[in-house]
Scaffold this motif. Sequence first.
Motif, PDB file in Angstrom:
ATOM      1  N   SER A  24     127.938 124.354  21.753  1.00 11.96           N
ATOM      2  CA  SER A  24     126.715 123.826  22.795  1.00 11.96           C
ATOM      3  C   SER A  24     125.328 124.379  22.203  1.00 11.96           C
ATOM      4  CB  SER A  24     126.911 124.379  24.079  1.00 11.96           C
ATOM      5  OG  SER A  24     127.675 123.216  24.994  1.00 11.96           O
ATOM      6  N   HIS A  28     121.661 122.532  22.010  1.00 14.06           N
ATOM      7  CA  HIS A  28     120.887 122.642  22.642  1.00 14.06           C
ATOM      8  C   HIS A  28     119.713 122.950  21.509  1.00 14.06           C
ATOM      9  CE1 HIS A  28     121.725 121.101  26.608  1.00 14.06           C
ATOM     10  NE2 HIS A  28     122.776 121.611  26.520  1.00 14.06           N
ATOM     11  N   THR A  68     122.833 121.334  31.693  1.00 17.06           N
ATOM     12  CA  THR A  68     123.318 121.529  30.143  1.00 17.06           C
ATOM     13  C   THR A  68     124.296 121.102  30.011  1.00 17.06           C
ATOM     14  OG1 THR A  68     123.660 124.308  30.895  1.00 17.06           O
ATOM     15  CG2 THR A  68     121.523 123.314  30.205  1.00 17.06           C
ATOM     16  N   LEU A  69     124.766 120.907  28.819  1.00 12.82           N
ATOM     17  CA  LEU A  69     125.915 120.646  28.307  1.00 12.82           C
ATOM     18  C   LEU A  69     127.138 121.082  28.949  1.00 12.82           C
ATOM     19  CD1 LEU A  69     127.927 117.864  26.960  1.00 12.82           C
ATOM     20  CD2 LEU A  69     127.232 119.922  24.989  1.00 12.82           C
ATOM     21  N   PRO A  70     126.819 122.944  28.917  1.00 13.45           N
ATOM     22  CA  PRO A  70     128.352 123.152  29.327  1.00 13.45           C
ATOM     23  C   PRO A  70     128.657 123.367  30.850  1.00 13.45           C
ATOM     24  CG  PRO A  70     126.562 124.716  27.690  1.00 13.45           C
ATOM     25  CD  PRO A  70     126.462 123.684  27.716  1.00 13.45           C
TER      26      PRO A  70
END
Length: 266
Positions: A24, A28, A68-70
């Motif tokens: 990630s 990002h 966010t992705l995580p």
Amino acid sequence: MNKTLIVATSRLIKLIANITKMISYPFHWAFANKRFTIPEQAAPLTNRTTPSCIPRIIWQTNFTNRVTLPVYLNYLFNRLMAPSFEYQFMITEARCDFIAEHYPEILPYYERLQIGAAQADLWRLLILHKFGGVYLDIDAHQVWPLERVLGCTRTELYVTTRRGELSNYFIASKPGNPNLKRLIERVVFNIKEGTFHNVFYITGPGVFIELLDPNQVPTVSYRHAVHQGSFTNEHFQYIDKPQGKWNKEQCHTLVIRPEKEDPPVS
């Protein structure tokens, strides 16, 4: 449950989660403004007809639903680990609306809390007291299927930390739980008194440690139920919140807003 198998599974999950977390960072970096939307509500992925004392609902909250992705991967993983559970999510404004509708007498005390984490601490007790279900922190993830952790006959379940103390990042309860009522009353008392200046003791795990005896309420070790911070971390959770985590924010912001003083009598 085979605890050895659960621990082994949790370690595998943690390994995979940490790999996705590392990936990630470049993701990002390349897509700095990319965010994913957590839904307000999601239906169960599968249906269970067996009755359960604890409603099959997962409750979560955050200052934003654009994450966010995580954090999003953490959400997806929890959905997979609890396919028979409905999912409910509230941002800051929705929490306040819920309390105004269902607990108007508590709203003035809730509104005196100036740090989001403290507000979320009180909200989670109220939402579970009203509707029941399972509360999970936004960075918490299950390490064993939630259905198996809870069973069908339990009416409440609390998590214990590495030190054997109660925490509040995972709470499972039926509606109207008297233990939750006691916790709510103590949090309101703490806000009224204004003696403490740390979120941990005003609204957080310190309240659980003070009021609930781990030997008298159903508990599960974090090792066998739910972990924190494997998929995500402070950087990814607060990337859009300059104030940072509550333990940093409370260093320069009063947790409890002082009561408004009455105007002087002329």
